[in-house]
Design a protein around this motif. Sequence first.
Motif, short mmCIF file in Angstrom:
data_model
loop_
_atom_site.label_atom_id
_atom_site.label_comp_id
_atom_site.label_asym_id
_atom_site.label_seq_id
_atom_site.Cartn_x
_atom_site.Cartn_y
_atom_site.Cartn_z
N VAL A 35 -69.39 49.20 118.45
CA VAL A 35 -68.45 48.67 117.46
C VAL A 35 -68.72 49.21 116.06
N LYS A 74 -70.80 42.31 106.69
CA LYS A 74 -69.38 42.59 106.45
C LYS A 74 -68.54 42.08 107.62
N MET A 75 -69.01 42.33 108.85
CA MET A 75 -68.28 41.87 110.03
C MET A 75 -68.22 40.35 110.08
N ILE A 76 -69.32 39.68 109.77
CA ILE A 76 -69.36 38.21 109.77
C ILE A 76 -68.37 37.67 108.74
N LYS A 77 -68.36 38.26 107.56
CA LYS A 77 -67.44 37.83 106.50
C LYS A 77 -65.99 37.97 106.96
N GLU A 78 -65.67 39.11 107.59
CA GLU A 78 -64.31 39.34 108.07
C GLU A 78 -63.93 38.33 109.15
N LEU A 79 -64.84 38.04 110.06
CA LEU A 79 -64.56 37.08 111.12
C LEU A 79 -64.34 35.68 110.56
N LEU A 126 -71.67 49.21 114.16
CA LEU A 126 -72.61 48.53 113.27
C LEU A 126 -73.88 49.37 113.16
N ALA A 166 -73.80 47.18 119.37
CA ALA A 166 -73.73 47.44 117.93
C ALA A 166 -73.21 48.84 117.67
N ASP A 216 -73.50 46.21 107.47
CA ASP A 216 -72.36 46.25 108.39
C ASP A 216 -72.18 44.91 109.11
N ILE A 217 -73.29 44.31 109.50
CA ILE A 217 -73.25 43.03 110.20
C ILE A 217 -72.71 41.95 109.27
N GLU A 260 -60.90 35.53 108.97
CA GLU A 260 -59.88 35.42 110.01
C GLU A 260 -59.82 34.00 110.56
#
Length: 85
Positions: A63, A73-78, A65, A60, A70-71, A81
């Motif tokens: 990268v 946001k990362m899930i949403k971005e993934l 986090l 974490a 932050d987590i 994609e």
Amino acid sequence: MELAKVTSKGQVTIPIEIRKKLGVKNGDKILFVEEAGRIYMLNSSMDALREAQKEFFGEAERVGLKDDDDIMKMIKELREESWAK
């Protein structure tokens, strides 16, 4: 200390108090580990989780986090994609 008897087929009934302490339920798998001349019985799911936690330790921070936001946001971005493909 608990005592259990081995059947002619090598089967053992794990005493209820030991099952509770291990968090073992019907259908769970048990892992037998030998260390320093002793055999330990573990709930295989819990052991796998501990191993995964050890492997992910520090990732974490690596990268960037810092918190739940932050987590998320990362899930949403993934997901975005993945959907774009």
